[in-house]
Enzyme design. Sequence first.
Site: not given
Length: 293
Positions: A102, A243, A270
């Site tokens: 991320s 995601d 995610h």
Amino acid sequence: MRRGEGYVQVEGGRIWYKVVGKGKGTPLLLIHGGPGSRSCSGMAEYSLLADERPVIFYDQLGSGKSDRPTDTSLWRVSRFANEIDHLRKALGLKKLHILGHSWGGAVLVEYMVTKKPKGVASAIFSSPLLSTPAWMNDARILVNQLPASIRDTIFKYEALKDYQAPSYLVATDSFYARHLSVKQWPPAPSAECDGVPGFNAEVYNYMWGPTEFTATGTLVNFDRTDRLHEIKQPVLFVTGEFDEARPETISHFHQLVPHSKLEIIKNAGHRTARDQTVSYISVLRQFMQSVQK
């Protein structure tokens, strides 16, 4: 390399690290998400790789067990990238794999394209933030796919800039349950996080914004996609089927790096490591083994 856990001095304070595993494979350094999150939330899952290689966790400055200064001038992508060099020097990491998840992907790409580091066996971009404009475009697509009542609630309070309205918070949870962690939202607390200071919302809000799909902070114009091709080491892009870092976008990033690989984890959001631990860890294991061969 150094084992155990401890602290390393960086610009602005000390960052905490922990090394697990005694395998003889090339070490793996993990850059957690956020900004403002912490490494303990993925420790149980990533430690499964420790049977074949050392796995290095660390909390970025302002996060987890690391120091928490309040000087906002410290919250720069370049300074977070510098933390990697401090860790490598302190721990003796001459050769390593690096994974950024991320926001950690933003730190990793900054490190790779601005420092051109030696000794990096591979770069793994897991559901990465590589372009805020691309992330915001993905967010608009996903929000528009929500049921009308949820979508309209989000649009209403975004227009009012009222990010704490109870109805807005319920609507954002609906988004998160679809795209952050499809296994469970909110996710169950990790035992490894017991006693660890929680999420640093001040850093998150300053650099990013009030929600995952609303960027208002210093990262609003962040974009390194035009330099992805400069990474010459083996590269793996991985994302979840559902995601918020949409597979279509990650596939585009993959196409910008000719020698890279792409893996999409089925039935995962995610938090791919939590949603589909076995599949995700297997993908990482096979990729790093292939690099070493």
